[in-house]
Design a protein around this motif. Structure first.
Motif, PDB file in Angstrom:
ATOM      1  N   UNK A 150      10.158  22.625  -8.158  1.00 27.62           N
ATOM      2  CA  UNK A 150      10.572  21.182  -8.764  1.00 27.62           C
ATOM      3  C   UNK A 150      12.100  20.861  -8.052  1.00 27.62           C
ATOM      4  N   UNK A 151      12.935  21.695  -8.459  1.00 29.98           N
ATOM      5  CA  UNK A 151      14.186  21.402  -7.963  1.00 29.98           C
ATOM      6  C   UNK A 151      14.413  22.693  -6.895  1.00 29.98           C
ATOM      7  N   UNK A 192      18.855  10.416  -0.854  1.00 27.15           N
ATOM      8  CA  UNK A 192      18.691  11.314  -1.883  1.00 27.15           C
ATOM      9  C   UNK A 192      18.476  10.703  -3.290  1.00 27.15           C
ATOM     10  N   UNK A 193      18.175  11.528  -4.284  1.00 24.31           N
ATOM     11  CA  UNK A 193      17.840  10.896  -5.687  1.00 24.31           C
ATOM     12  C   UNK A 193      18.515  11.702  -6.790  1.00 24.31           C
ATOM     13  N   UNK A 212       9.984  13.221  -8.083  1.00 24.96           N
ATOM     14  CA  UNK A 212      10.323  13.801  -6.935  1.00 24.96           C
ATOM     15  C   UNK A 212       9.332  13.905  -5.827  1.00 24.96           C
ATOM     16  N   UNK A 213       8.304  14.051  -6.295  1.00 31.39           N
ATOM     17  CA  UNK A 213       7.039  14.147  -5.269  1.00 31.39           C
ATOM     18  C   UNK A 213       6.908  12.835  -4.347  1.00 31.39           C
ATOM     19  N   UNK A 214       6.651  11.613  -5.080  1.00 32.72           N
ATOM     20  CA  UNK A 214       6.694  10.396  -4.505  1.00 32.72           C
ATOM     21  C   UNK A 214       8.253  10.041  -3.814  1.00 32.72           C
ATOM     22  N   UNK A 215       9.040  10.520  -4.191  1.00 34.22           N
ATOM     23  CA  UNK A 215      10.413  10.303  -3.445  1.00 34.22           C
ATOM     24  C   UNK A 215      10.337  10.989  -2.192  1.00 34.22           C
ATOM     25  N   UNK A 232       8.037   4.574  -5.869  1.00 34.78           N
ATOM     26  CA  UNK A 232       8.139   5.298  -7.108  1.00 34.78           C
ATOM     27  C   UNK A 232       7.924   4.371  -8.145  1.00 34.78           C
ATOM     28  N   UNK A 233       8.324   3.281  -8.151  1.00 39.43           N
ATOM     29  CA  UNK A 233       8.061   2.289  -9.244  1.00 39.43           C
ATOM     30  C   UNK A 233       6.685   2.147  -9.295  1.00 39.43           C
TER      31      UNK A 233
END
Length: 392
Positions: A150-151, A192-193, A212-215, A232-233
């Motif tokens: 994930x991270x 980045x997010x 995170x997957x969509x980003x 993402x929305x």
């Protein structure tokens, strides 16, 4: 998080059987070596004290009931074989002390029944504890794998930037929570997010994984940063509940000197220019991700100049809402100014250490810090331009 810990390792220093038994060793030798391995020192010390008291003053028989404490302590710290070894030794020496002082057989039997019973119960408890520790180790291993999936670890250099990240989950054993971050190079520049999912626990982790997957997918596909946010929305609108949302800052660096940013209800990043630390407030605030349908507002793109030696700190509210014993919030901007240097990793290490000292050693909410620095490409390059913002 290390998972190479020995199952059931003692909190006290333990005696190790240093003699390695070969394949030709007798079964009795192997059994004794197995019993001796991992025998805790503190229970043995209790037994030795009772024996020494008896040898010195002849009053050891009055202390015989305390022999039961030795296997009880061993059960809390040692493996089953260690508990059996301590219990056997306690019963053997207790019987020797009783015989030495002529204690009646019936009375001695009653006295020795305590360490024997405690030894049997302690052996069972030790076995159950060892089993729970194996399960916990497996869970920690899964948590560590999930954390890396994930991270994903961020390298020290991404594109033209020096980068450092610090992340602390409120659930310290899990090492993962509802805060999220990602920084990736794409055909459209570095993007980045940094975000914060409403709530805690597994639902928050699942939402963070979704974002995170969509980003990561949209950051590569969409040339426009606003389209990344819209992807993402839309995904969150299909998958989140009515009360769920994610605050986030999505940023991109499409070309030299230009930093694009979309703030969706998140804490304002801190821009460092020279010795000045300035909060980059959103010119047109946007709702958190997942709530656009309720507010009807659309996010806006904010453009900043970002030149050599500039730095940008993105964080989550677990940092700014951390309180000390006097219920005072942690002054992040002041702390950043105190510890600022040319090495982002060192800056965040000092900042994170001060944050933990502020709260007394442990955070009560997930906290993420991501520091971005644009190093000078050419010595003696021109100074940075003043901050400017544009909205579209």
């Amino acid at each position: 998080m290390s998972h190479a810990r020995q199952q059931g390792r003692d909190h006290w220093r333990t005696r190790r059987c240093r003699r390695r038994t070969g394949r030709g060793a007798s079964p009795r030798t192997r059994t004794l070596a197995h019993l001796a391995a991992g025998t805790p020192a503190l229970p043995l010390l209790i037994i030795c004290v009772i024996v020494l008291v008896d040898l010195a003053g002849g009053t050891g028989k009055a202390w015989l009931p305390l022999l039961a404490t030795a296997p009880a302590l061993a059960a809390a710290t040692s493996r089953p074989c260690g508990v059996l070894g301590v219990g056997f030794l306690a019963a053997l020496l207790g019987a020797a002390i009783g015989v030495r002082h002529g204690v009646a057989a019936s009375a001695l039997t009653v006295v020795l029944a305590a360490p024997v019973t405690v030894t049997l119960a302690g052996t069972l408890a030790s076995a159950l504890r060892a089993r729970r520790e194996r399960v916990l180790a497996a869970v920690r291993s899964v948590a560590e794998t999930a954390q890396h999936a994930l991270l994903a670890p961020v390298p020290e250099t991404v594109g033209p930037f020096q980068v450092a990240v610090r992340y602390s989950a409120a659930a310290a054993e899990a090492r993962i929570g509802g805060d999220l971050y990602a920084l990736i190079p794409t055909p459209h520049g570095v993007r980045l997010i940094v975000g914060d999912v409403r709530g805690k626990g597994l639902p928050a982790v699942g939402t963070a994984a979704l974002v995170l997957g969509v980003f990561r997918e949209a950051a590569h596909d969409e040339p426009d940063l606003l389209d990344v946010v819209c992807r993402i929305e839309r995904s969150l609108a299909r998958n989140l509940g009515a009360d769920d949302f994610v605050t986030a800052v999505v940023a991109g660096y499409p070309r030299a000197g230009r930093l694009e940013m979309v703030n969706c209800g998140h804490a304002p990043p801190l821009l460092v220019r020279g010795s000045d630390v300035v909060a980059v407030d959103a010119v047109r605030p946007a709702p958190p991700l997942g709530l656009r349908a309720l507010s009807g507002e659309t996010p806006s793109l904010q453009v900043l100049s970002f030149d050599e030696e500039d730095q940008l700190l993105l964080y989550t509210d677990g940092v700014t809402e951390a309180r000390d014993e006097g219920r005072e919030f942690y002054p992040l901007a002041e702390g950043l100014a105190r510890h600022l240097c040319d090495e982002p990793a060192r800056t965040l290490a000092a900042l994170h250490g001060e944050l933990l000292a502020h709260v007394g050693g442990r955070l009560h909410d997930d906290a993420a810090l991501l520091l971005l620095r644009k190093p000078a490409a050419v010595p003696g390059a021109a100074g940075a331009e003043p901050v400017r913002a544009a909205v579209r």
